[in-house]
Design an enzyme around this catalytic site. Structure first.
Site, short mmCIF file in Angstrom:
data_model
loop_
_atom_site.label_atom_id
_atom_site.label_comp_id
_atom_site.label_asym_id
_atom_site.label_seq_id
_atom_site.Cartn_x
_atom_site.Cartn_y
_atom_site.Cartn_z
N ASP A 46 48.53 -36.21 53.23
CA ASP A 46 47.38 -35.46 53.73
C ASP A 46 46.69 -34.73 52.58
OD1 ASP A 46 46.07 -34.20 56.34
OD2 ASP A 46 46.31 -32.60 54.86
N TYR A 51 40.60 -30.09 48.15
CA TYR A 51 41.86 -29.82 47.44
C TYR A 51 41.75 -30.20 45.96
CZ TYR A 51 43.90 -29.62 52.19
OH TYR A 51 44.17 -29.34 53.51
N LYS A 76 39.64 -35.45 54.14
CA LYS A 76 38.77 -34.66 55.01
C LYS A 76 37.41 -34.42 54.38
CE LYS A 76 43.00 -32.15 56.16
NZ LYS A 76 43.70 -32.03 54.88
N HIS A 109 36.65 -31.23 58.26
CA HIS A 109 37.62 -30.20 57.87
C HIS A 109 37.50 -28.94 58.74
CE1 HIS A 109 40.16 -29.16 54.11
NE2 HIS A 109 40.57 -28.45 55.13
N ARG A 238 63.01 -29.45 47.84
CA ARG A 238 62.41 -29.14 49.14
C ARG A 238 61.66 -30.34 49.70
NH1 ARG A 238 59.64 -23.29 47.75
NH2 ARG A 238 61.53 -22.02 47.85
N ASN A 242 62.69 -31.43 53.36
CA ASN A 242 61.76 -31.41 54.50
C ASN A 242 61.74 -32.76 55.22
OD1 ASN A 242 61.22 -28.77 53.82
ND2 ASN A 242 59.25 -29.22 52.84
N1 LIG Z 1 43.03 -28.59 57.74
C1 LIG Z 1 43.16 -27.41 57.19
O1 LIG Z 1 42.28 -26.55 57.23
C2 LIG Z 1 44.43 -27.10 56.46
C3 LIG Z 1 44.72 -25.79 56.05
C4 LIG Z 1 45.93 -25.53 55.40
C5 LIG Z 1 46.81 -26.58 55.17
N2 LIG Z 1 46.50 -27.86 55.55
C6 LIG Z 1 47.42 -29.00 55.30
O2 LIG Z 1 48.72 -28.64 55.76
C7 LIG Z 1 49.64 -28.78 54.66
C8 LIG Z 1 50.79 -27.80 54.80
O3 LIG Z 1 50.33 -26.48 54.94
P1 LIG Z 1 50.53 -25.36 53.81
O4 LIG Z 1 50.56 -26.01 52.48
O5 LIG Z 1 49.50 -24.33 54.07
O6 LIG Z 1 51.88 -24.65 54.18
P2 LIG Z 1 53.39 -24.99 54.60
O7 LIG Z 1 53.66 -26.45 54.46
O8 LIG Z 1 53.61 -24.32 55.90
O9 LIG Z 1 54.20 -24.17 53.52
C9 LIG Z 1 54.14 -24.46 52.16
C10 LIG Z 1 54.90 -23.34 51.43
O10 LIG Z 1 56.26 -23.35 51.84
C11 LIG Z 1 57.10 -23.59 50.71
N3 LIG Z 1 58.13 -24.54 51.17
C12 LIG Z 1 57.97 -25.85 51.46
N4 LIG Z 1 59.14 -26.39 51.85
C13 LIG Z 1 60.06 -25.40 51.80
C14 LIG Z 1 61.44 -25.35 52.06
N5 LIG Z 1 62.11 -26.44 52.45
N6 LIG Z 1 62.08 -24.15 51.90
C15 LIG Z 1 61.40 -23.05 51.52
N7 LIG Z 1 60.08 -23.05 51.26
C16 LIG Z 1 59.41 -24.21 51.38
C17 LIG Z 1 56.21 -24.19 49.64
O11 LIG Z 1 56.66 -23.83 48.36
P3 LIG Z 1 56.74 -24.84 47.09
O12 LIG Z 1 55.56 -25.75 47.15
O13 LIG Z 1 56.70 -23.89 45.95
O14 LIG Z 1 58.04 -25.57 47.22
C18 LIG Z 1 54.88 -23.52 49.94
O15 LIG Z 1 54.85 -22.21 49.38
C19 LIG Z 1 48.75 -28.53 53.43
O16 LIG Z 1 49.33 -28.91 52.23
C20 LIG Z 1 47.53 -29.33 53.82
O17 LIG Z 1 47.76 -30.72 53.63
C21 LIG Z 1 45.33 -28.12 56.20
#
Ligand SMILES: NC(=O)c1ccc[n+]([C@@H]2O[C@H](COP(=O)([O-])OP(=O)(O)OC[C@H]3O[C@@H](n4cnc5c(N)ncnc54)[C@H](OP(=O)(O)O)[C@@H]3O)[C@@H](O)[C@H]2O)c1
Length: 280
Positions: A46, A51, A76, A109, A238, A242
């Protein structure tokens, strides 16, 4: 290699239920992380125009041993590219950067309702899908009234809505509407993106009882309630951890315990307040 279940979308295409997100990942870091993700067994990536890492993602896919048709690739359309002509051009530019001749899923988006271009933009995505270069089309950050409007005005129901969703913010209203229209729910920030969820004592207790990590417990909860989920990590252990959540089966009591964490705590913006020029 973990066996990721597929979800069938309303247009008949299938999407892996767990994938890999790359928000806030620099282009070259995204290349390395996506290379590992594909090697580990992730098959859904994704990304998004905003990005700034479509090129890195594309390079990683091209260099991997995994055939392009075995990777489910989402990107997106950014807010500034709303409107028919800009959307068509933006899509071409995304394909160019990704180094591919199609994406599996193209999303708007944010709706940016104050600018009132999202219906026109949705019609452009319908054109793009008709060209065969986006296999499926959907939306992101659409609230019920945005979804209802594009459905009413175009008759075309998005296959998926990618929304902020995690145990602290479960979006019952949207999930109910998605269910009615057979729209898949894709959870962004599924781990609450560093906002304390992984340190929650309820999550810790469930994880300990299930013999898994807090992140795996949360991801297993998402899978159990039917979400498509796209955790992001740039940490090699991680990334692997995951993906292994697909093999975690929580008991009904464990699922209920995590569902009990709802507190309406959004970490992201209110989609009704986001307008085209907000973030440049
Ligand atoms: N459509 C939208 O508007 C929108 C908005 C936000 C996000 N997204 C999408 O959703 C994806 C995921 O959301 P997100 O990146 O906001 O947050 P997330 O996946 O909820 O969390 C990512 C954070 O958690 C940490 N993490 C990941 N796996 C972990 C584990 N097993 N143990 C402990 N910590 C862990 C990561 O750290 P490290 O990377 O340092 O390991 C990072 O700081 C994005 O990458 C993007 O593709 C879309």
């Amino acid at each position: 290699m973990p066996n990721v279940p597929d979800i069938t979308l309303r247009d008949g295409a299938t999407i892996p239920q767990l994938g890999f997100g790359v928000w806030q990942v620099e282009d070259d870091v995204a290349e390395t992380a996506v290379a590992q993700a594909l090697s580990d067994g992730y098959r859904l990536i994704d990304t998004a125009r905003i990005y700034g890492n479509e090129e890195g993602v594309g390079r990683a896919i091209a260099a991997s041993d995994v055939a392009r048709e075995d990777v489910y690739l989402t990107t997106k359309l950014w807010n500034k590219d709303q409107g028919r002509d800009k959307a068509l051009r933006a899509f071409d530019a995304s394909l160019e950067r990704l180094g591919t001749d199609y994406v599996d899923l193209y999303l708007i988006h944010w709706p940016c309702p104050k600018d009132d271009l999202y219906v026109e933009t949705w019609k452009a995505l319908i054109e793009i899908r008709a060209s065969g270069r986006a296999k499926s089309i959907g939306v992101s950050n659409f609230l019920p009234h945005h979804l209802q409007r594009i459905i009413d005005e175009t008759g075309e129901i998005p296959v998926l809505n990618q929304i902020e969703l995690h145990p602290y913010h479960q979006r019952a209203d949207l999930r109910e509407l998605h269910h009615q229209y057979d729209i898949a729910t894709e959870a962004w920030s599924p781990l609450s993106s560093g906002h304390g969820l992984l340190d929650d004592e309820v999550v810790a207790a469930v994880a300990q009882e299930a013999g898994v990590t807090p992140a795996q417990a949360v991801l297993a909860w998402h899978l159990a309630i039917g979400n498509v989920v796209i955790p992001k990590s740039v940490t090699p252990e991680r990334i692997t951890e995951n993906l292994a959540a697909v093999d975690v089966e929580l008991t009904p009591d464990q699922i209920a315990a995590i569902s009990g964490l709802e507190r309406g705590a959004a970490t992201g913006a209110n989609p009704d307040e986001v307008y085209i020029d907000l973030w440049g």
